[in-house]
Design a protein around this motif. Structure first.
Motif, PDB file in Angstrom:
ATOM      1  N   ASN A  27      33.237  42.949  30.809  1.00  0.00           N
ATOM      2  CA  ASN A  27      32.793  42.721  29.431  1.00  0.00           C
ATOM      3  C   ASN A  27      33.317  41.370  28.931  1.00  0.00           C
ATOM      4  O   ASN A  27      34.022  40.667  29.639  1.00  0.00           O
ATOM      5  N   ASP A  28      32.987  41.037  27.709  1.00  0.00           N
ATOM      6  CA  ASP A  28      33.303  39.704  27.175  1.00  0.00           C
ATOM      7  C   ASP A  28      34.801  39.457  27.022  1.00  0.00           C
ATOM      8  O   ASP A  28      35.235  38.299  26.981  1.00  0.00           O
ATOM      9  N   THR A  29      35.580  40.527  26.933  1.00  0.00           N
ATOM     10  CA  THR A  29      37.021  40.354  26.701  1.00  0.00           C
ATOM     11  C   THR A  29      37.814  40.268  28.002  1.00  0.00           C
ATOM     12  O   THR A  29      38.999  39.922  27.970  1.00  0.00           O
ATOM     13  N   GLU A  30      37.191  40.575  29.104  1.00  0.00           N
ATOM     14  CA  GLU A  30      37.906  40.579  30.389  1.00  0.00           C
ATOM     15  C   GLU A  30      37.831  39.181  31.007  1.00  0.00           C
ATOM     16  O   GLU A  30      36.931  38.858  31.778  1.00  0.00           O
ATOM     17  N   ARG A  31      38.791  38.356  30.608  1.00  0.00           N
ATOM     18  CA  ARG A  31      38.823  36.961  31.005  1.00  0.00           C
ATOM     19  C   ARG A  31      40.206  36.600  31.562  1.00  0.00           C
ATOM     20  O   ARG A  31      41.220  37.195  31.193  1.00  0.00           O
ATOM     21  N   LEU A  32      40.228  35.615  32.434  1.00  0.00           N
ATOM     22  CA  LEU A  32      41.474  35.116  33.030  1.00  0.00           C
ATOM     23  C   LEU A  32      41.583  33.632  32.720  1.00  0.00           C
ATOM     24  O   LEU A  32      40.635  32.874  32.963  1.00  0.00           O
ATOM     25  N   PRO A  33      42.709  33.175  32.152  1.00  0.00           N
ATOM     26  CA  PRO A  33      42.841  31.736  31.894  1.00  0.00           C
ATOM     27  C   PRO A  33      42.894  30.947  33.194  1.00  0.00           C
ATOM     28  O   PRO A  33      43.566  31.351  34.151  1.00  0.00           O
ATOM     29  N   VAL A  34      42.182  29.826  33.249  1.00  0.00           N
ATOM     30  CA  VAL A  34      42.216  28.970  34.435  1.00  0.00           C
ATOM     31  C   VAL A  34      43.626  28.427  34.629  1.00  0.00           C
ATOM     32  O   VAL A  34      44.192  28.497  35.714  1.00  0.00           O
ATOM     33  N   PHE A  35      44.197  27.880  33.564  1.00  0.00           N
ATOM     34  CA  PHE A  35      45.606  27.490  33.579  1.00  0.00           C
ATOM     35  C   PHE A  35      46.395  28.666  33.015  1.00  0.00           C
ATOM     36  O   PHE A  35      46.181  29.061  31.876  1.00  0.00           O
ATOM     37  N   PRO A  36      47.294  29.265  33.795  1.00  0.00           N
ATOM     38  CA  PRO A  36      47.942  30.512  33.396  1.00  0.00           C
ATOM     39  C   PRO A  36      48.649  30.419  32.050  1.00  0.00           C
ATOM     40  O   PRO A  36      49.101  29.354  31.633  1.00  0.00           O
ATOM     41  N   ALA A  37      48.745  31.567  31.389  1.00  0.00           N
ATOM     42  CA  ALA A  37      49.325  31.622  30.048  1.00  0.00           C
ATOM     43  C   ALA A  37      50.755  31.089  30.026  1.00  0.00           C
ATOM     44  O   ALA A  37      51.149  30.379  29.097  1.00  0.00           O
ATOM     45  N   TRP A  38      51.564  31.410  31.043  1.00  0.00           N
ATOM     46  CA  TRP A  38      52.955  30.949  31.055  1.00  0.00           C
ATOM     47  C   TRP A  38      53.021  29.425  31.136  1.00  0.00           C
ATOM     48  O   TRP A  38      53.889  28.801  30.515  1.00  0.00           O
TER      49      TRP A  38
END
Length: 330
Positions: A27-38
């Motif tokens: 769904n639209d909310t299931e996303r992974l940042p390309v550059f990690p959050a940390w």
């Protein structure tokens, strides 16, 4: 054990509703940042912009990939390993296995390249080197994605290392977090400065660049590089990548009942030709000038001796040059 590989390049399907790694509908909310959050948090990247090939800009924090919960968990486990390594500086990175470093870098590079492909659908300015219109580039990207499947499927690379990864210690005069990023999409080059560690990698060369640059690596072993030296080292690697002639192919070894992992083998597309094109100092000087822009070193200054371009990294004998004092020729 699910050993099925996913290939979005078969039909060029880069849907916003299919997990980038396995193809599961999300769904639209299931996303992974390309550059990690940390990484974004530590270096304050979320609102900073990255310029794409079409000259448009996108914030680091806006670059995401569709990703199912299962693959997010797998990627998250890798991120934890890299975070611990980064917290321990150069020693942490040196202790991290090269396969994990490769997969971490490859995930970021792949996410950026997919962002480039999407931008090319309605470019701000038509890029000089279009990814989507370059068959060799797409072939390389498809090969990289096949290797990236090792994030979600147990994979063993048999008797080869997919990438050349260089870990270079840097001199620093500040304790503030310091981040720098550079890539060259067409040559599969990628580099990051994370505080006092410079990571430079060719992501699809089966380690040929690292072998070719062995004399330089031996000369700088155990040394901390001044920023102008680090820029020169990067220029050497990026130019070597430009000269690299081969495109490795990868294939899966035949499976047997009960197998718990896949084994990848590799071939190069033309073993009869030269691995690298000839090194040309005048072309190298053009590349080096770009890397030395912060110090305003011009190409004519670099080529005052055409047979021996200016170097702040190595002496004429090829040994490491300690920069206790130095000056740029007029």
């Amino acid at each position: 054990m699910n050993l099925r590989l996913y290939d979005p390049f078969a039909n060029m399907t880069f849907s916003e509703h299919a997990c980038f790694l396995c193809g599961t509908i999300v769904n639209d909310t299931e996303r992974l940042p390309v550059f990690p959050a940390w990484l974004q948090k530590r270096y304050g990247l979320a609102a900073k912009n990255l310029m794409l090939l079409d000259q448009s800009q996108i914030a680091f924090g806006e670059m995401t990939l569709p990703c199912c919960p299962g693959c997010q968990k797998t990627v998250g486990e890798l991120e934890e390993k890299v975070l611990v390594a980064n917290d321990n500086g150069l020693q942490g990175w040196q202790n991290l296995d090269e396969k994990s470093i490769f997969l971490w870098l490859a995930k970021i590079y792949y996410g950026i390249t997919v962002t480039e492909l999407k931008a090319e659908r309605a470019p701000l300015i038509k890029p000089e080197h279009s990814v989507g219109e370059n068959p060799k580039m797409l072939q390389k990207l498809q090969s990289l994605f096949m290797l990236l499947q090792a994030l979600r499927v147990p994979v063993e690379f048999d008797d080869f290392t997919p990438a050349s990864v260089f870990l270079v210690p840097l001199q620093r005069e500040t304790t503030e977090p310091e981040f720098n990023y550079r890539d060259d999409i067409t040559t599969m080059m990628f580099s990051l400065q994370l505080d006092d560690v410079l990571i430079v990698s060719h992501l699809l060369d089966n380690g040929f660049l690292k072998k070719a640059l062995t004399p330089v690596l031996r000369a700088i072993e155990g040394e901390q590089l001044h920023p102008i030296q680090a820029a020169e080292f990067s220029a050497r690697v990026y130019y070597a990548a430009y000269l690299f002639n081969l495109i490795p192919d990868y294939f899966v070894r035949s499976q047997k009942p009960g197998d718990t992992h896949l084994i990848y083998d590799t071939l190069v597309d033309d073993i009869t030709g030269s691995i690298f094109n000839p090194w040309e100092n005048d072309v190298y000087a053009t590349a080096l000038e770009k890397f030395w822009q912060p110090w305003h070193v011009s190409r004519p200054q670099i080529l005052q001796n055409p047979d021996l371009p200016l170097s702040f990294l190595l002496t004429e004998e090829g040994t490491f040059r300690k920069l206790e004092s130095w000056e740029i020729p007029v």
